[in-house]
Design a protein around this motif. Structure first.
Motif, PDB file in Angstrom:
ATOM      1  N   GLN A 264      36.909  35.586  49.279  1.00  0.00           N
ATOM      2  CA  GLN A 264      38.115  36.400  49.245  1.00  0.00           C
ATOM      3  C   GLN A 264      39.139  35.928  50.277  1.00  0.00           C
ATOM      4  O   GLN A 264      40.334  36.085  50.088  1.00  0.00           O
ATOM      5  CB  GLN A 264      37.747  37.858  49.494  1.00  0.00           C
ATOM      6  CG  GLN A 264      38.873  38.814  49.247  1.00  0.00           C
ATOM      7  CD  GLN A 264      38.404  40.255  49.328  1.00  0.00           C
ATOM      8  OE1 GLN A 264      37.217  40.521  49.398  1.00  0.00           O
ATOM      9  NE2 GLN A 264      39.354  41.170  49.317  1.00  0.00           N
TER      10      GLN A 264
ATOM     11  N   ASN B 181      42.843  45.638  52.131  1.00  0.00           N
ATOM     12  CA  ASN B 181      42.738  44.178  52.148  1.00  0.00           C
ATOM     13  C   ASN B 181      44.091  43.501  51.982  1.00  0.00           C
ATOM     14  O   ASN B 181      44.247  42.330  52.297  1.00  0.00           O
ATOM     15  CB  ASN B 181      41.751  43.686  51.087  1.00  0.00           C
ATOM     16  CG  ASN B 181      42.183  44.011  49.674  1.00  0.00           C
ATOM     17  OD1 ASN B 181      43.225  44.603  49.437  1.00  0.00           O
ATOM     18  ND2 ASN B 181      41.360  43.633  48.727  1.00  0.00           N
TER      19      ASN B 181
ATOM     20  N   MET C  62      43.191  40.952  42.628  1.00  0.00           N
ATOM     21  CA  MET C  62      41.832  41.394  42.959  1.00  0.00           C
ATOM     22  C   MET C  62      41.010  41.652  41.706  1.00  0.00           C
ATOM     23  O   MET C  62      39.796  41.379  41.686  1.00  0.00           O
ATOM     24  CB  MET C  62      41.875  42.653  43.837  1.00  0.00           C
ATOM     25  CG  MET C  62      42.250  42.355  45.267  1.00  0.00           C
ATOM     26  SD  MET C  62      41.292  41.034  46.037  1.00  0.00           S
ATOM     27  CE  MET C  62      39.658  41.715  46.019  1.00  0.00           C
ATOM     28  N   ASN C  63      41.637  42.169  40.635  1.00  0.00           N
ATOM     29  CA  ASN C  63      40.913  42.366  39.381  1.00  0.00           C
ATOM     30  C   ASN C  63      40.427  41.036  38.819  1.00  0.00           C
ATOM     31  O   ASN C  63      39.275  40.903  38.402  1.00  0.00           O
ATOM     32  CB  ASN C  63      41.798  43.074  38.354  1.00  0.00           C
ATOM     33  CG  ASN C  63      42.018  44.521  38.695  1.00  0.00           C
ATOM     34  OD1 ASN C  63      41.244  45.124  39.443  1.00  0.00           O
ATOM     35  ND2 ASN C  63      43.075  45.098  38.170  1.00  0.00           N
TER      36      ASN C  63
ATOM     37  N   TRP D  54      36.031  36.969  38.105  1.00  0.00           N
ATOM     38  CA  TRP D  54      35.553  35.605  38.340  1.00  0.00           C
ATOM     39  C   TRP D  54      34.340  35.594  39.262  1.00  0.00           C
ATOM     40  O   TRP D  54      33.474  34.747  39.128  1.00  0.00           O
ATOM     41  CB  TRP D  54      36.670  34.739  38.895  1.00  0.00           C
ATOM     42  CG  TRP D  54      37.652  34.349  37.831  1.00  0.00           C
ATOM     43  CD1 TRP D  54      37.583  34.637  36.502  1.00  0.00           C
ATOM     44  CD2 TRP D  54      38.844  33.600  38.001  1.00  0.00           C
ATOM     45  NE1 TRP D  54      38.670  34.114  35.847  1.00  0.00           N
ATOM     46  CE2 TRP D  54      39.445  33.469  36.737  1.00  0.00           C
ATOM     47  CE3 TRP D  54      39.463  33.036  39.101  1.00  0.00           C
ATOM     48  CZ2 TRP D  54      40.628  32.801  36.542  1.00  0.00           C
ATOM     49  CZ3 TRP D  54      40.646  32.355  38.897  1.00  0.00           C
ATOM     50  CH2 TRP D  54      41.224  32.237  37.632  1.00  0.00           C
ATOM     51  N   ARG D  55      34.271  36.544  40.196  1.00  0.00           N
ATOM     52  CA  ARG D  55      33.101  36.626  41.068  1.00  0.00           C
ATOM     53  C   ARG D  55      31.876  37.034  40.257  1.00  0.00           C
ATOM     54  O   ARG D  55      30.767  36.534  40.471  1.00  0.00           O
ATOM     55  CB  ARG D  55      33.355  37.621  42.199  1.00  0.00           C
ATOM     56  CG  ARG D  55      32.279  37.584  43.270  1.00  0.00           C
ATOM     57  CD  ARG D  55      32.611  38.465  44.421  1.00  0.00           C
ATOM     58  NE  ARG D  55      32.782  39.827  43.916  1.00  0.00           N
ATOM     59  CZ  ARG D  55      33.229  40.825  44.641  1.00  0.00           C
ATOM     60  NH1 ARG D  55      33.596  40.625  45.893  1.00  0.00           N
ATOM     61  NH2 ARG D  55      33.346  42.027  44.133  1.00  0.00           N
ATOM     62  N   TYR D  56      32.061  37.917  39.268  1.00  0.00           N
ATOM     63  CA  TYR D  56      30.971  38.303  38.380  1.00  0.00           C
ATOM     64  C   TYR D  56      30.498  37.103  37.555  1.00  0.00           C
ATOM     65  O   TYR D  56      29.298  36.887  37.389  1.00  0.00           O
ATOM     66  CB  TYR D  56      31.441  39.439  37.462  1.00  0.00           C
ATOM     67  CG  TYR D  56      30.422  39.866  36.450  1.00  0.00           C
ATOM     68  CD1 TYR D  56      29.334  40.644  36.810  1.00  0.00           C
ATOM     69  CD2 TYR D  56      30.539  39.473  35.117  1.00  0.00           C
ATOM     70  CE1 TYR D  56      28.394  41.024  35.880  1.00  0.00           C
ATOM     71  CE2 TYR D  56      29.620  39.846  34.175  1.00  0.00           C
ATOM     72  CZ  TYR D  56      28.538  40.627  34.561  1.00  0.00           C
ATOM     73  OH  TYR D  56      27.599  40.997  33.630  1.00  0.00           O
TER      74      TYR D  56
ATOM     75  N   PHE E 178      39.975  38.257  40.544  1.00  0.00           N
ATOM     76  CA  PHE E 178      38.982  37.721  41.472  1.00  0.00           C
ATOM     77  C   PHE E 178      37.617  38.371  41.237  1.00  0.00           C
ATOM     78  O   PHE E 178      36.584  37.688  41.247  1.00  0.00           O
ATOM     79  CB  PHE E 178      39.442  37.945  42.914  1.00  0.00           C
ATOM     80  CG  PHE E 178      38.450  37.490  43.940  1.00  0.00           C
ATOM     81  CD1 PHE E 178      38.336  36.150  44.259  1.00  0.00           C
ATOM     82  CD2 PHE E 178      37.610  38.394  44.572  1.00  0.00           C
ATOM     83  CE1 PHE E 178      37.414  35.717  45.189  1.00  0.00           C
ATOM     84  CE2 PHE E 178      36.688  37.980  45.501  1.00  0.00           C
ATOM     85  CZ  PHE E 178      36.589  36.635  45.817  1.00  0.00           C
ATOM     86  N   ASN E 179      37.587  39.684  41.024  1.00  0.00           N
ATOM     87  CA  ASN E 179      36.318  40.377  40.796  1.00  0.00           C
ATOM     88  C   ASN E 179      35.664  39.946  39.495  1.00  0.00           C
ATOM     89  O   ASN E 179      34.434  39.800  39.424  1.00  0.00           O
ATOM     90  CB  ASN E 179      36.523  41.891  40.813  1.00  0.00           C
ATOM     91  CG  ASN E 179      36.843  42.401  42.198  1.00  0.00           C
ATOM     92  OD1 ASN E 179      36.431  41.808  43.202  1.00  0.00           O
ATOM     93  ND2 ASN E 179      37.599  43.474  42.271  1.00  0.00           N
TER      94      ASN E 179
END
Length: 159
Positions: free
Chosen positions: A93, A18, A25-26, A31-33, A28-29
């Motif tokens: 993303q 990506n 990315m950590n 915050w997505r959770y 972002f993941n």
């Protein structure tokens, strides 16, 4: 310094397909959770009210205004905007800022430092010589007592 730059450049080359930094990315993941717990309500075409427990935030995707301002400050979509983007069926993303990309980091390490010969080979010109500044007497009465070291013995009268 040259070794550090080469080490960082090699680290960037190991990033995934990506092309986004691992730290980004950590975050972002995570915050997505958090975004999955949020509730979203549409108030206009692009305006949303996203609630996370008792907190409520307004997200306007058209004008790119967010009340929590995390996306503005960090360049990574905050949980509220992630939830609004998912409601709008946009992949969140893709909205991560460009400066977290592999290309941006590679531009940082594009210019390499060149090795320099030893100090005895350096050219010293007289025009580049540095001279000490002029000493100016300070205004006021000079100190009469000297500063003693912390472990220095102090003598008193009569001892």
């Amino acid at each position: 310094m040259m070794n550090l730059l080469v080490k960082n450049e090699n680290k960037i080359k190991t990033w995934g397909a990506n092309g986004i930094s691992l730290e980004c990315m950590n975050m972002f993941n995570i915050w997505r959770y958090i975004a999955h717990r949020c509730k979203v309500e549409l108030n206009r075409n692009w305006g949303y009210e996203v609630s996370d427990g008792e907190d409520r935030h307004t997200v306007n995707l058209e004008h790119k205004t967010y009340t929590c301002r995390l996306w503005d400050l960090l360049g990574i979509p905050c949980p509220h905007s992630i939830k609004a983007l998912m409601h709008k069926k946009v992949i969140p993303q893709t909205k991560i800022h460009w400066w977290y990309s592999k290309e941006a980091y590679m531009l940082t390490y594009k210019h390499k430092m060149q090795p320099v010969r030893g100090e005895r080979f350096w050219k010293a010109e007289d025009s580049h010589a540095m001279f000490p500044s002029n000493v100016v007497k300070q205004v006021g009465r000079p100190k009469s007592k000297r500063d003693r070291e912390p472990d220095e013995a102090r003598k008193r009268k009569g001892e």
